[in-house]
Design an enzyme around this catalytic site. Structure first.
Site, PDB file in Angstrom:
ATOM      1  N   HIS A 104       0.807  -1.225   0.000  1.00 54.17           N
ATOM      2  CA  HIS A 104       0.000   0.000   0.000  1.00 54.17           C
ATOM      3  C   HIS A 104       0.845   1.282   0.000  1.00 54.17           C
ATOM      4  CE1 HIS A 104       0.636  -0.583   4.318  1.00 54.17           C
ATOM      5  NE2 HIS A 104      -0.087  -1.674   4.280  1.00 54.17           N
ATOM      6  N   HIS A 129      -3.676 -10.270  14.404  1.00 50.15           N
ATOM      7  CA  HIS A 129      -3.812  -9.071  13.576  1.00 50.15           C
ATOM      8  C   HIS A 129      -4.633  -9.446  12.346  1.00 50.15           C
ATOM      9  CE1 HIS A 129      -3.124  -5.474  11.455  1.00 50.15           C
ATOM     10  NE2 HIS A 129      -1.960  -5.734  10.894  1.00 50.15           N
ATOM     11  N   GLU A 188      -5.196  -7.880   9.481  1.00 51.52           N
ATOM     12  CA  GLU A 188      -4.864  -7.416   8.135  1.00 51.52           C
ATOM     13  C   GLU A 188      -4.658  -8.622   7.210  1.00 51.52           C
ATOM     14  OE1 GLU A 188      -1.708  -4.547   8.121  1.00 51.52           O
ATOM     15  OE2 GLU A 188      -2.305  -3.756   6.150  1.00 51.52           O
ATOM     16  N   ASP A 241      -2.700  -9.735   4.987  1.00 48.83           N
ATOM     17  CA  ASP A 241      -1.464 -10.514   4.805  1.00 48.83           C
ATOM     18  C   ASP A 241      -1.292 -11.544   5.931  1.00 48.83           C
ATOM     19  OD1 ASP A 241      -1.178  -8.195   6.324  1.00 48.83           O
ATOM     20  OD2 ASP A 241       0.936  -7.960   5.901  1.00 48.83           O
ATOM     21  N   HIS A 284      -0.551  -2.039  14.590  1.00 52.87           N
ATOM     22  CA  HIS A 284      -0.811  -0.741  13.985  1.00 52.87           C
ATOM     23  C   HIS A 284      -2.235  -0.625  13.467  1.00 52.87           C
ATOM     24  CE1 HIS A 284      -0.433  -2.009   9.615  1.00 52.87           C
ATOM     25  NE2 HIS A 284      -0.052  -3.072  10.260  1.00 52.87           N
ATOM     26  N   ASP A 344       2.732  -7.412  13.934  1.00 50.89           N
ATOM     27  CA  ASP A 344       3.561  -6.576  13.063  1.00 50.89           C
ATOM     28  C   ASP A 344       4.669  -5.805  13.801  1.00 50.89           C
ATOM     29  OD1 ASP A 344       2.490  -7.415  10.709  1.00 50.89           O
ATOM     30  OD2 ASP A 344       1.222  -5.668  10.371  1.00 50.89           O
ATOM     31  N   TYR A 395      10.694  -0.261   8.208  1.00 51.80           N
ATOM     32  CA  TYR A 395       9.361  -0.779   8.536  1.00 51.80           C
ATOM     33  C   TYR A 395       8.686   0.138   9.555  1.00 51.80           C
ATOM     34  CZ  TYR A 395       5.629  -4.044   9.574  1.00 51.80           C
ATOM     35  OH  TYR A 395       4.388  -4.619   9.736  1.00 51.80           O
ATOM     36  N   HIS A 427       6.354 -10.500  10.349  1.00 53.86           N
ATOM     37  CA  HIS A 427       7.192 -10.336   9.146  1.00 53.86           C
ATOM     38  C   HIS A 427       8.661 -10.379   9.560  1.00 53.86           C
ATOM     39  CE1 HIS A 427       3.833  -8.953   6.637  1.00 53.86           C
ATOM     40  NE2 HIS A 427       3.532  -8.070   7.564  1.00 53.86           N
TER      41      HIS A 427
END
Lengths: 52, 402
Positions: free
Chosen positions: B28, B82, B84, B86, B148, B167, B195, B228
């Site tokens: 993004h 989380h 999100e 991914d 986040h 994250d 990051y 990640h």
């Protein structure tokens, strides 16, 4: 009535709408929100808010 | 067939069962030149638990890694730290395949997953501080809202002193190495900082509170397993102090000069300004938006004390590549910056005024009147740019001294 914006997530507290999920009725001024009220989106405390 | 994809043992009771995305180059708007990993973990307790999942196209890779250790039917719980995509993109399908007894997420996570997938899977909300027994060991949950996303939470496995941090403490770095001690320290710091700057920066006040909350909880941490990048097992205190430093955003003797130019006039000004600031002993990064990516700019701004922005005026506005980086920076909310604007124009010259306004909106303190020039700067204008740089350097030094 003055709106206040959360400095963390951008949520806007609008006294005309209140915060029904948080038990805050319409027409409640930001100043009158309980001290332990938190942002319904991100959980930030009242100090993180500023006038819009 | 032998295992094409294998799980990797992280600690006594935890395996990494994620996926490596070698080719992703954009998150993004955040450029990821070194790819990424989507980390999922298996906790080998009495009640075997899967922590997070992976981006939808990587489902088979994750499943293959799980199968290298156990049968899918042995998984009893799934935790979503989380929401999100991914980390949750394949969650509904994975629930259908594994059929766990229960799936858990934070209260906001439950709502978010419903808004993402609009399906009928039951996901059970867990509270901040709640403990889930896996039989011979426990998981403890900690809400970390806005690190986040509003749904974000940490999960702690006391038995292995391991923190599943979603994250936080992550980085976009595709490697077959799974641990911090297998990757050069400079690479780790650069990738973790990039990051942080591109993802976590706007939530710095929350990061400071979360670090305090973890300390207060008294959790001993031997491993940090993010969603990640590599698992931290060598330098836990190192990455935590870096997060403290980045979240604190204390300005340093560094200025970032960012500009976009049409016919090299704004560029000439930028070059003189950068030179002038450097002559005062301040470190300078000069970045042309005609060439540089916005992600690199915010990385440089992370530890800067001054942000100086320039643009030519194009059709009464700033150049589009400058608008791009300014909107991106504004959203990431860097703090404690001083700044100023400059630029060249052909007839109207709105760009400098508009840049100044954006800086003000970002709460950057304007410390020097802007410099602008019609068409090409002559020596007298370049002299003005030189003075402009000196004023900014002096103001930055003043602030660093207090």
């Amino acid at each position: 009535m003055k709106k206040y914006v959360c400095g963390i997530c951008g949520y806007v507290y609008d006294p005309d709408k209140g915060d029904p999920d948080g038990g805050i009725s319409r027409g409640t001024l930001f100043e009158k929100l309980p001290a332990d009220w938190t942002c319904p989106v991100c959980g930030a405390s009242k100090e993180e808010f500023s006038p819009e | 067939m032998s295992n094409v994809y294998s799980a990797i043992k992280v600690s006594d009771h935890v395996y990494w069962v994620g996926a490596i995305d070698w080719t992703i180059r954009d998150f993004h708007g955040y450029t990821t030149p070194h790819g990424s990993t989507y980390n999922a973990y298996l906790v080998m307790a009495d009640e075997i638990t899967l922590i997070d999942t992976v981006k939808a196209p990587f489902k088979e890779e994750m499943i293959a890694r799980i199968k290298s250790v156990i049968d899918l039917s042995q998984i009893k719980y799934i935790i979503s730290n989380h929401s999100e995509m991914d980390h949750s993109g394949c969650l509904p399908e994975v629930i259908d395949i594994i059929k766990p007894k229960k799936v858990f997420a934070s209260a906001v996570g439950v709502k978010t997953l419903q808004e993402l997938f609009h399906d009928q899977h039951e996901i059970i909300p867990v509270k901040d501080g709640e403990i889930l027994s896996l039989g011979n060991m426990d998981l403890t949950f900690m809400e970390t809202r806005m690190i986040h996303w509003p749904d974000s939470m940490f999960t702690y496995l006391a038995k292995d002193q391991l923190l599943f941090s979603q994250d936080a403490f992550g980085m976009h770095l595709a490697t077959l190495e799974r641990f911090d001690d297998e990757i050069p320290a400079a690479t780790l710091e650069y990738e973790a900082a990039t990051y942080y700057a591109n993802i976590v920066l706007p939530y710095s006040p929350v990061v400071l509170k979360a670090l305090e909350k973890v300390t207060k909880a008294g959790w001993k941490i031997k491993f940090i397993a993010p969603d990640h990048g590599p698992v931290w097992r060598k330098d836990i205190s190192g990455i935590i102090s870096l997060y403290q430093k980045w979240a604190g955003q204390k300005p340093t003797a560094k200025a970032v000069v960012v500009y976009a130019t049409m016919w090299h006039s704004t560029e000439k000004m930028a070059s003189v300004i950068a030179e002038s600031i450097a002559q005062e002993g301040i470190k300078v990064k000069l970045m042309s938006m005609n060439e540089v990516h916005r992600s690199e700019v915010v990385y440089e701004v992370l530890n800067a004390g001054a942000l100086i922005v320039g643009s030519s005026t194009l059709n009464n506005n700033i150049l589009p590549q400058m608008a791009d980086v300014m909107i991106y920076l504004k959203g990431l909310k860097p703090t404690n910056l001083i700044g100023a604007a400059f630029g060249s124009y052909g007839w109207s010259g709105e760009s400098v005024r508009d840049l100044e306004q954006i800086l003000k909106d970002m709460k950057v303190e304007i410390v020097a009147p802007s410099v602008s020039v019609k068409h090409v700067p002559d020596n007298s204008v370049l002299e003005k740019c030189h003075e402009f740089g000196k004023v900014i350097a002096a103001e930055l030094k003043k602030r660093l001294a207090t």
